[in-house]
Design an enzyme around this catalytic site. Structure first.
Site, PDB file in Angstrom:
ATOM      1  N   ASN A  20       8.176  -5.380  -0.974  1.00  0.00           N
ATOM      2  CA  ASN A  20       8.079  -4.251  -0.053  1.00  0.00           C
ATOM      3  C   ASN A  20       6.613  -4.213   0.390  1.00  0.00           C
ATOM      4  O   ASN A  20       5.759  -3.708  -0.342  1.00  0.00           O
ATOM      5  CB  ASN A  20       8.478  -2.938  -0.720  1.00  0.00           C
ATOM      6  CG  ASN A  20       8.447  -1.798   0.282  1.00  0.00           C
ATOM      7  OD1 ASN A  20       7.906  -1.938   1.384  1.00  0.00           O
ATOM      8  ND2 ASN A  20       9.032  -0.666  -0.093  1.00  0.00           N
ATOM      9  N   ARG A  57      12.910   4.477  12.773  1.00  0.00           N
ATOM     10  CA  ARG A  57      11.696   5.307  12.729  1.00  0.00           C
ATOM     11  C   ARG A  57      10.793   5.008  13.934  1.00  0.00           C
ATOM     12  O   ARG A  57      11.284   4.599  14.977  1.00  0.00           O
ATOM     13  CB  ARG A  57      10.985   5.071  11.380  1.00  0.00           C
ATOM     14  CG  ARG A  57      11.884   5.440  10.181  1.00  0.00           C
ATOM     15  CD  ARG A  57      11.188   5.229   8.861  1.00  0.00           C
ATOM     16  NE  ARG A  57       9.999   6.061   8.739  1.00  0.00           N
ATOM     17  CZ  ARG A  57       9.037   5.871   7.823  1.00  0.00           C
ATOM     18  NH1 ARG A  57       9.161   4.876   6.955  1.00  0.00           N
ATOM     19  NH2 ARG A  57       7.999   6.658   7.769  1.00  0.00           N
ATOM     20  N   GLU A  65      12.549  -9.399   1.829  1.00  0.00           N
ATOM     21  CA  GLU A  65      11.817  -8.196   2.255  1.00  0.00           C
ATOM     22  C   GLU A  65      12.688  -6.971   1.978  1.00  0.00           C
ATOM     23  O   GLU A  65      13.881  -6.975   2.301  1.00  0.00           O
ATOM     24  CB  GLU A  65      11.546  -8.310   3.766  1.00  0.00           C
ATOM     25  CG  GLU A  65      10.879  -7.097   4.382  1.00  0.00           C
ATOM     26  CD  GLU A  65      10.888  -7.161   5.918  1.00  0.00           C
ATOM     27  OE1 GLU A  65      11.801  -7.796   6.509  1.00  0.00           O
ATOM     28  OE2 GLU A  65       9.985  -6.561   6.527  1.00  0.00           O
ATOM     29  N   ALA A  94       3.044  -0.770   4.855  1.00  0.00           N
ATOM     30  CA  ALA A  94       2.589  -0.849   6.248  1.00  0.00           C
ATOM     31  C   ALA A  94       2.143  -2.255   6.654  1.00  0.00           C
ATOM     32  O   ALA A  94       2.127  -2.578   7.849  1.00  0.00           O
ATOM     33  CB  ALA A  94       1.461   0.152   6.475  1.00  0.00           C
ATOM     34  N   HIS A 151      12.805  -2.505   2.081  1.00  0.00           N
ATOM     35  CA  HIS A 151      12.234  -1.213   2.465  1.00  0.00           C
ATOM     36  C   HIS A 151      13.139  -0.099   1.957  1.00  0.00           C
ATOM     37  O   HIS A 151      14.370  -0.223   2.000  1.00  0.00           O
ATOM     38  CB  HIS A 151      12.097  -1.087   3.985  1.00  0.00           C
ATOM     39  CG  HIS A 151      11.213  -2.133   4.574  1.00  0.00           C
ATOM     40  ND1 HIS A 151       9.843  -2.081   4.454  1.00  0.00           N
ATOM     41  CD2 HIS A 151      11.497  -3.275   5.245  1.00  0.00           C
ATOM     42  CE1 HIS A 151       9.320  -3.147   5.043  1.00  0.00           C
ATOM     43  NE2 HIS A 151      10.299  -3.888   5.520  1.00  0.00           N
ATOM     44  N   PRO A 207       0.796  -1.223   0.000  1.00  0.00           N
ATOM     45  CA  PRO A 207       0.000   0.000   0.000  1.00  0.00           C
ATOM     46  C   PRO A 207       0.832   1.278   0.000  1.00  0.00           C
ATOM     47  O   PRO A 207       1.865   1.358   0.657  1.00  0.00           O
ATOM     48  CB  PRO A 207      -0.824  -0.105   1.292  1.00  0.00           C
ATOM     49  CG  PRO A 207      -0.076  -1.084   2.142  1.00  0.00           C
ATOM     50  CD  PRO A 207       0.556  -2.049   1.194  1.00  0.00           C
ATOM     51  N   ASN A 208       0.337   2.235  -0.756  1.00  0.00           N
ATOM     52  CA  ASN A 208       0.875   3.603  -0.858  1.00  0.00           C
ATOM     53  C   ASN A 208       2.182   3.703  -1.644  1.00  0.00           C
ATOM     54  O   ASN A 208       2.682   4.796  -1.870  1.00  0.00           O
ATOM     55  CB  ASN A 208       1.053   4.226   0.543  1.00  0.00           C
ATOM     56  CG  ASN A 208      -0.267   4.276   1.299  1.00  0.00           C
ATOM     57  OD1 ASN A 208      -1.226   4.827   0.789  1.00  0.00           O
ATOM     58  ND2 ASN A 208      -0.328   3.674   2.471  1.00  0.00           N
ATOM     59  N   TYR A 255      11.097   9.025   1.590  1.00  0.00           N
ATOM     60  CA  TYR A 255      11.143   7.995   0.548  1.00  0.00           C
ATOM     61  C   TYR A 255      11.832   8.438  -0.737  1.00  0.00           C
ATOM     62  O   TYR A 255      11.988   7.639  -1.658  1.00  0.00           O
ATOM     63  CB  TYR A 255       9.713   7.524   0.239  1.00  0.00           C
ATOM     64  CG  TYR A 255       9.027   6.899   1.433  1.00  0.00           C
ATOM     65  CD1 TYR A 255       9.533   5.728   2.001  1.00  0.00           C
ATOM     66  CD2 TYR A 255       7.902   7.474   2.006  1.00  0.00           C
ATOM     67  CE1 TYR A 255       8.926   5.155   3.108  1.00  0.00           C
ATOM     68  CE2 TYR A 255       7.272   6.897   3.107  1.00  0.00           C
ATOM     69  CZ  TYR A 255       7.797   5.741   3.655  1.00  0.00           C
ATOM     70  OH  TYR A 255       7.200   5.165   4.746  1.00  0.00           O
ATOM     71  N   ARG A 275       5.088  11.061  -2.301  1.00  0.00           N
ATOM     72  CA  ARG A 275       4.746  10.672  -0.929  1.00  0.00           C
ATOM     73  C   ARG A 275       5.948  10.907  -0.010  1.00  0.00           C
ATOM     74  O   ARG A 275       6.987  10.271  -0.164  1.00  0.00           O
ATOM     75  CB  ARG A 275       4.384   9.188  -0.916  1.00  0.00           C
ATOM     76  CG  ARG A 275       4.187   8.606   0.462  1.00  0.00           C
ATOM     77  CD  ARG A 275       4.143   7.080   0.431  1.00  0.00           C
ATOM     78  NE  ARG A 275       3.942   6.578   1.772  1.00  0.00           N
ATOM     79  CZ  ARG A 275       4.193   5.336   2.152  1.00  0.00           C
ATOM     80  NH1 ARG A 275       4.635   4.452   1.283  1.00  0.00           N
ATOM     81  NH2 ARG A 275       3.999   4.964   3.394  1.00  0.00           N
TER      82      ARG A 275
HETATM   83  C1  DQA Z   1       8.241   1.115   3.892  1.00  0.00           C
HETATM   84  C2  DQA Z   1       8.331   1.265   5.424  1.00  0.00           C
HETATM   85  C3  DQA Z   1       6.976   1.016   6.053  1.00  0.00           C
HETATM   86  O1  DQA Z   1       7.078   1.204   7.467  1.00  0.00           O
HETATM   87  C4  DQA Z   1       5.947   1.989   5.524  1.00  0.00           C
HETATM   88  O2  DQA Z   1       4.680   1.695   6.064  1.00  0.00           O
HETATM   89  C5  DQA Z   1       5.910   2.037   4.045  1.00  0.00           C
HETATM   90  C6  DQA Z   1       7.167   2.020   3.310  1.00  0.00           C
HETATM   91  C7  DQA Z   1       9.572   1.469   3.199  1.00  0.00           C
HETATM   92  O3  DQA Z   1       9.764   1.065   2.068  1.00  0.00           O
HETATM   93  O4  DQA Z   1      10.413   2.172   3.788  1.00  0.00           O
HETATM   94  O5  DQA Z   1       4.851   2.143   3.434  1.00  0.00           O
HETATM   95  O6  DQA Z   1       7.935  -0.230   3.587  1.00  0.00           O
END
Ligand code: DQA
Length: 146
Positions: free
Chosen positions: A78, A111, A102, A81, A104, A13-14, A26, A21
């Site tokens: 990735n 964080r 995984e 959340a 990020h 998501p997002n 990011y 964003r």
């Molecule tokens: C994320 C880190 C997550 O905590 C966050 O919710 C994201 C992006 C990252 O790529 O840094 O949506 O996965």
């Protein structure tokens, strides 16, 4: 794309909003930019990329299963959340034999406290975090060695 081993690159998501964003966290690289970088590197490595994004948890579960059932080489995910909330993703990864990496962009451990727990990281083969778009490239290089 025919005979090259396939790496699924799944985005939660997002992540479709990358570029605009929270750029201070990011960066300004878009998901399409990351896809293009991965495609170029995959070609060099003799691999193919299957890049997907969804804001819906079940889609990510379906795609992990699809990657496994279609004999893909690896999954890079990735989970956004869902990293910190999803027992369903934990179970999906545990339920397949395909290696899952995984990734990020940010370093969740540096964080908010609610980002310090990763369900996905407890099931994945390994985690790469904190290197911005380079996290994906490092994951692809790792996946190429499986
Ligand atoms: C994320 C880190 C997550 O905590 C966050 O919710 C994201 C992006 C990252 O790529 O840094 O949506 O996965």
């Amino acid at each position: 794309m025919a005979d090259r081993p396939v790496i699924f690159v799944l985005n939660g998501p997002n992540l479709n909003m990358l570029g605009t964003r929270e750029p201070e966290i990011y960066g300004t690289t878009t998901l399409d930019d990351i896809a293009a970088m991965l495609e170029d590197r995959a070609l060099e490595l003799g691999l193919a990329i299957e890049m997907r994004q969804s804001n819906h948890e079940g889609h990510l579960v379906d795609w992990i299963q699809e990657a496994h059932l279609s004999d893909a080489k690896a999954v890079i995910i990735n989970p956004g959340a869902f990293t910190h909330t999803s027992v369903a993703l934990y179970d999906a990864i545990k339920g397949v034999t395909i290696p899952v990496i995984e990734v990020h962009l940010s370093n969740p451990h540096a964080r908010e406290a609610f980002r310090h727990k990763s369900f996905v990281g407890q099931a994945a083969k390994g985690t790469i975090a904190g290197f911005g778009a380079q996290s994906y490239m490092l994951a692809l290089d790792a996946a190429a060695r499986f």
